[in-house]
Scaffold this active site. Structure first.
Site: not given
Ligand code: CA
Length: 414
Positions: A223, A344, A189, A227, A191, A247, A134, A120, A243, A358, A230, A125, A118
Site C-alpha cells: 500500500d 501495515t 506498507e 506520508r 500488508e 496499491t 499525535r 489498520y 494512498k 517506522e 497523507q 504499527h 485498507d
Molecule cells: Ca495501509
C-alpha cells in the site's frame, strides 16, 4: 522420475496450488495454478475435461480474473483443488501438456475487486504511527481496541506485480506552508490482502462464524503511501490522495484451505471484542513477511538487494474474520473478488516494522545502504519487493510469492 518434479522443500508444494491470472506470451489472460517451478493452465485442463462433474461453467478459467471461480464457494474450491492435486501429483498426460515454467508467465491481477478496504489492524504499527502523528496524545485512540479501523480505498488503482509506481503529487507542507508538488516522503506498507470468495447480500451482515464460507485466501499487498500528502489531508475524513495513487497486489492467491496447517490463535484482546467480532475459530496465521530493497545505483553496480524488514503476521490484533464481520455488520454487501488489506504488518522490535516511516523513525534515522548512501523515504528508481510465506519450518513452508514495484518520476505537469 516425474516429468514435472517438485523439489523437496519447494515453497510451492502441491498441497498449496495457489491460483493466479497470467498469459504465456500470447496475451490471453487466463487462470493458472502454481506448483514447484511450474504452472498449469487451468483453462486448458478445463477444456480437456479434467474438472468434469464438478459443476463448473465451461469458461470459468478462461477470463482475465478469478472472480467467477471465487463465487462458486468453498465446496467447489475444495473439490477443484482435490482433483487438481491428484492430477498434478500423478503428472497425468493432460497436466504435462498444459504445464509451463512458472517464470515464463506474465502475471496480472488475480481478481477484479469491486471494493477495496485498507484496515489498520497491527497493534505495533498503529502504536508507532500514533506516537508520530499525535506525539502529545495517546498513541491509540479509544476506538482502536473496539473495532478493526479501516477505510474504503480505490480499486481502480490496484496494480499488478511489477507495475511502475509514478511518484504522486499533491498538497503537502514545505517549511510549514502548504505547497503543491511531488511527494518527498514516499513510503511503502507491507500488508497481507484477504480476498472475498462468496459475496453477501445488501442488508445482511456476515456472522463471524460464517467467515470461512466467504473468504477465499490471501495475497501480498504493498500500500504505497505519500506520508507528506497523507499528513496534510487526513483530518477529518482520513486517507485520500496520499494512498489512492497505486496499491500493488501479488499474483498468486493462496487459499485458506491451503493455509489450514498454519492457523494460530490470535492475541488475546482486551477489552474483549463485541459478540459480533468473537469466534472460537483461530483466525491468526503463521505468516512470515519481508521487505527487500534496491536502488537504481545498486542495480547498476550489481549490488544485491538488501532486506529492510522481517516480520510476522501471527500476532496481528484483528483477524481477517473479524475484519469481514466488521465491514458487513452495518449491512454493507460484499462481492466475489473484493479485497481487504490487513494494515501495515509491524512487529514490536527494530527491524520488524512494515513501513519506512517506522523503520527510519519518521525519517530521523535514515537507513544506510551497502553503497554508503542513505534512505529515509523512496527516491525515483528505488525498487521494493515484498516476500511472504506460511510456516516456520523452512522445509515445510508455502510461499505467498512476491510483489515488486519501482518508483518512477512524477508524470505530467505539477
Ligand atoms: Ca495501509
Amino acid at each position: 522420475m516425474s516429468p514435472l518434479p517438485v523439489p523437496e522443500g519447494s515453497p510451492f508444494p502441491t498441497s498449496s496450488l495457489p491460483f493466479g491470472i497470467g498469459h504465456h506470451g500470447d496475451g490471453r489472460l487466463r487462470a493458472w495454478a502454481a506448483f514447484g517451478d511450474h504452472a498449469v493452465d487451468l483453462d486448458g485442463l478445463m477444456r480437456s475435461g479434467a474438472f468434469l462433474g464438478l459443476g463448473l461453467a465451461p469458461n470459468i478459467f478462461a477470463g482475465p480474473y478469478l472472480n467467477q471461480y471465487l463465487a462458486t464457494g468453498r465446496d467447489t474450491w475444495r473439490a477443484v483443488r482435490t482433483r487438481l492435486r491428484e492430477a498434478v501429483d500423478d503428472a497425468t498426460p493432460v497436466v504435462v501438456a498444459h504445464t509451463v515454467a512458472r517464470d515464463e508467465l506474465v502475471m496480472g491481477l488475480p481478481t477484479a475487486p469491486t471494493d477495496y478496504v485498507d484496515f489498520y489492524s497491527s497493534l505495533h504499527h498503529a502504536t508507532n504511527l500514533g506516537r508520530m502523528f499525535r506525539p502529545d496524545g495517546d498513541a491509540l485512540l479509544p476506538n482502536w481496541r473496539r473495532i478493526p479501523i479501516g477505510y474504503h480505498g480505490r480499486t481502480g488503482t490496484l496494480v499488478a506485480d511489477g507495475t511502475p509506481i509514478p511518484r504522486p503529487s499533491g498538497y503537502r507542507l514545505v517549511d510549514g506552508e502548504p505547497e503543491v508538488g511531488p511527494s518527498t516522503r514516499l513510503d511503502i506498507e507491507l500488508e497481507v490482502g484477504t480476498v472475498v470468495g462468496v459475496g453477501s447480500e445488501l442488508g445482511v451482515p456476515i456472522p463471524i462464524e460464517r467467515a470461512g464460507d466467504h473468504l477465499y485466501g490471501v495475497c501480498l499487498v504493498n500500500d504505497w503511501s505519500a506520508r507528506d500528502i497523507q499528513a496534510f489531508e487526513y483530518q477529518p475524513l482520513g486517507p485520500f490522495l496520499g494512498k489512492s495513487f497505486a496499491t500493488s497486489v501479488s499474483p498468486w492467491l493462496v487459499s485458506f484451505d491451503a493455509l489450514e496447517p498454519f492457523r494460530v490463535a490470535p492475541p488475546t484482546q482486551e477489552p474483549p471484542a463485541a459478540d459480533y467480532l468473537t469466534t472460537d475459530e483461530p483466525w491468526g496465521f503463521d505468516l512470515h513477511l519481508e521487505v527487500w530493497f534496491d536502488s537504481a545505483a545498486m542495480r547498476a553496480a550489481g549490488t544485491a538487494p538488501v532486506r529492510l524488514s522481517a516480520t510476522s503476521f501471527a500476532d496481528m490484533y484483528w483477524t481477517p474474520a473479524q475484519q469481514l464481520a466488521h465491514l458487513t455488520v452495518n449491512g454493507a454487501s460484499t462481492r466475489p473478488g473484493d479485497l481487504f488489506a490487513s494494515g501495515t504488518v509491524s512487529g514490536p522490535t527494530p527491524g520488524t516494522e512494515g513501513s519506512l516511516i517506522e523503520l527510519t523513525v519518521n525519517g530521523e534515522r535514515p537507513i544506510e545502504l551497502p553503497d554508503g548512501t542513505t534512505r529515509s523515504f523512496l527516491l525515483d528508481g528505488d525498487r521494493v519487493e515484498l516476500r511472504g510465506w506460511a510456516g516456520s519450518d523452512p522445509a515445510r513452508r508455502i510461499s505467498l510469492g512476491t510483489v515488486t514495484g519501482t518508483v518512477i518520476p512524477t508524470k505530467g505537469a505539477t
